[in-house]
Write an enzyme that holds these catalytic residues in place. Structure first.
Site, short mmCIF file in Angstrom:
data_model
loop_
_atom_site.label_atom_id
_atom_site.label_comp_id
_atom_site.label_asym_id
_atom_site.label_seq_id
_atom_site.Cartn_x
_atom_site.Cartn_y
_atom_site.Cartn_z
N TYR A 167 -12.28 -4.38 12.28
CA TYR A 167 -10.99 -3.70 12.07
C TYR A 167 -10.09 -3.89 13.30
O TYR A 167 -8.93 -4.28 13.18
CB TYR A 167 -11.24 -2.21 11.81
CG TYR A 167 -9.99 -1.37 11.65
CD1 TYR A 167 -9.27 -1.37 10.46
CD2 TYR A 167 -9.53 -0.58 12.70
CE1 TYR A 167 -8.12 -0.61 10.31
CE2 TYR A 167 -8.38 0.20 12.56
CZ TYR A 167 -7.68 0.18 11.36
OH TYR A 167 -6.54 0.94 11.22
N ASP A 170 -3.86 -7.17 -5.40
CA ASP A 170 -4.87 -7.22 -4.35
C ASP A 170 -4.34 -8.22 -3.32
O ASP A 170 -4.39 -9.43 -3.54
CB ASP A 170 -6.22 -7.68 -4.93
CG ASP A 170 -7.28 -7.85 -3.84
OD1 ASP A 170 -6.94 -7.73 -2.65
OD2 ASP A 170 -8.45 -8.11 -4.21
N LYS A 229 -6.42 -5.76 13.62
CA LYS A 229 -5.21 -5.04 14.06
C LYS A 229 -4.66 -5.63 15.35
O LYS A 229 -3.45 -5.63 15.60
CB LYS A 229 -5.51 -3.55 14.21
CG LYS A 229 -5.83 -2.85 12.88
CD LYS A 229 -4.67 -2.94 11.91
CE LYS A 229 -4.92 -2.17 10.64
NZ LYS A 229 -3.77 -2.20 9.72
N GLY A 288 0.83 -1.21 0.00
CA GLY A 288 0.00 0.00 0.00
C GLY A 288 0.86 1.25 0.00
O GLY A 288 0.51 2.27 0.59
P1 NAD Z 1 -4.95 4.74 3.01
O1 NAD Z 1 -6.36 4.31 2.78
O2 NAD Z 1 -4.49 6.00 2.41
O3 NAD Z 1 -3.95 3.59 2.58
C1 NAD Z 1 -4.26 2.24 2.60
C2 NAD Z 1 -3.41 1.54 1.56
O4 NAD Z 1 -3.74 0.15 1.57
C3 NAD Z 1 -3.66 2.07 0.15
O5 NAD Z 1 -2.43 2.24 -0.51
C4 NAD Z 1 -4.44 0.95 -0.51
O6 NAD Z 1 -4.21 0.84 -1.90
C5 NAD Z 1 -3.90 -0.28 0.23
N1 NAD Z 1 -4.84 -1.38 0.17
C6 NAD Z 1 -6.11 -1.44 0.68
N2 NAD Z 1 -6.67 -2.61 0.37
C7 NAD Z 1 -5.75 -3.32 -0.34
C8 NAD Z 1 -5.74 -4.61 -0.93
N3 NAD Z 1 -6.79 -5.43 -0.87
N4 NAD Z 1 -4.63 -5.00 -1.59
C9 NAD Z 1 -3.56 -4.19 -1.66
N5 NAD Z 1 -3.50 -2.97 -1.12
C10 NAD Z 1 -4.60 -2.54 -0.47
O7 NAD Z 1 -4.83 4.79 4.59
P2 NAD Z 1 -3.57 4.98 5.58
O8 NAD Z 1 -4.06 5.79 6.69
O9 NAD Z 1 -2.34 5.39 4.85
O10 NAD Z 1 -3.43 3.47 6.10
C11 NAD Z 1 -2.21 2.76 6.12
C12 NAD Z 1 -2.23 1.77 7.28
O11 NAD Z 1 -2.30 2.50 8.51
C13 NAD Z 1 -3.46 0.84 7.29
O12 NAD Z 1 -3.09 -0.46 7.63
C14 NAD Z 1 -4.34 1.44 8.37
O13 NAD Z 1 -5.20 0.49 8.95
C15 NAD Z 1 -3.30 1.96 9.34
N6 NAD Z 1 -3.83 3.00 10.25
C16 NAD Z 1 -4.33 4.17 9.76
C17 NAD Z 1 -4.86 5.10 10.64
C18 NAD Z 1 -5.46 6.40 10.17
O14 NAD Z 1 -6.09 7.10 10.99
N7 NAD Z 1 -5.32 6.80 8.92
C19 NAD Z 1 -4.85 4.83 12.01
C20 NAD Z 1 -4.31 3.64 12.47
C21 NAD Z 1 -3.80 2.73 11.57
#
Ligand code: NAD
Length: 252
Positions: free
Chosen positions: A156, A64, A160, A13
């Site tokens: 979720y 994916d 996690k 991602g």
């Molecule tokens: P984001 O939605 O911008 O990024 C998520 C990424 O995961 C994207 O690049 C997307 O293409 C990829 N992705 C999703 N489903 C996929 C699949 N089936 N196959 C391949 N790639 C896939 O969000 P983010 O905030 O950058 O999230 C990154 C990580 O941080 C995630 O694991 C998220 O759970 C975690 N996180 C985010 C937050 C927040 O508040 N944004 C908080 C805690 C944890």
């Protein structure tokens, strides 16, 4: 200054949000980066161009990761080109709404397949490469939800929470091969994942107020701690969960 000269990393991602920030910081520190995108090829091409501007190599893959074949074939192609992988950042994930008692199994399983099975598919393919090299660093991106839980996002939070258990299990299992496994657990971060809920400015302000450090972090605020964990400054750290949430878990 953290230097990771000529290392090879895979950031899942990596085309946007936290994954993009991690990819760019790794490249800045001297690492070649492979990343996957899910839907938006242009975003991945833009990150690739930025990495190449830093004189580092970048490979992008459409994958994916909830699909075993996609995950395994991506890792196989990286290994064929680079012959090694020093760093794996399991970052890809989704965050959807689900009310227990009304949640469709599809909603539950899509989250578990992406956030947990996807991490398994990638890690299971990468570990033999790292074992052969006798070294490696894995960072799993978990969430504050793992330890605090999250109402209406139990699927979720469960996915996690499992990453924390996975991290601790693998830290001990892989230590004999000098492979370190750690976790970064962010609280709220200003990325596309939260863009819908943050459209409500009042809600966003309420979140900011609830965080002891009184700020909503940028993706770079999470990428810095990830970079630290894969660096030699963290060479004696494994099985750790680094909370990056401005103190938010403390007031849960
Ligand atoms: P984001 O939605 O911008 O990024 C998520 C990424 O995961 C994207 O690049 C997307 O293409 C990829 N992705 C999703 N489903 C996929 C699949 N089936 N196959 C391949 N790639 C896939 O969000 P983010 O905030 O950058 O999230 C990154 C990580 O941080 C995630 O694991 C998220 O759970 C975690 N996180 C985010 C937050 C927040 O508040 N944004 C908080 C805690 C944890």
């Amino acid at each position: 200054m953290i230097r990771l000269n000529n290392k090879k990393a895979l950031v899942t991602g990596g085309s946007r949000g936290i994954g993009k920030a991690v990819s760019l910081m790794l490249a800045e520190a001297g690492t070649d980066v492979a990343l996957n995108y899910f839907k938006n090829k242009q975003a991945a091409l833009d990150v690739k161009a930025e990495i190449e501007k830093k004189q580092r190599r970048c490979m992008i893959f459409k994958a994916d990761l909830s699909q075993q074949e996609d995950a395994e074939s991506m890792v196989e192609k990286i290994n064929r080109s680079w012959g090694r992988l020093d760093i794996l950042i399991n970052n890809a994930g989704i965050w959807t709404f689900g009310e227990m008692g009304r949640m469709d199994y599809k909603v539950w399983s899509e989250t578990i397949r992406t956030n947990l099975d996807g991490v398994f598919f990638v890690t299971n393919s990468v570990v033999p490469i790292m074992k052969k090299a006798g070294q490696g660093c894995i960072v799993n991106i978990s969430s504050t939800a793992a330890v605090r839980g999250e109402a209406f996002h139990s699927h979720y939070a469960s996915s996690k929470g499992a990453l924390v258990s996975l991290t601790k299990s693998l830290a001990v299992e892989l230590a004999p091969y000098k492979i370190r496994v750690n976790c970064v657990a962010p609280g709220w971060v200003d990325t596309d994942m939260c863009s819908e809920v943050f459209k409500d400015k009042e809600f966003k302000e309420k979140i900011r107020e609830s965080i002891p450090l009184k700020r909503i972090p940028s993706p770079e605020d999470i990428a810095g701690p990830v970079l630290f964990l894969v660096s030699d400054y963290a060479r004696h750290i494994t099985g750790e969960v680094l909370n990056v949430n401005g103190g938010a878990v403390l007031c849960a």
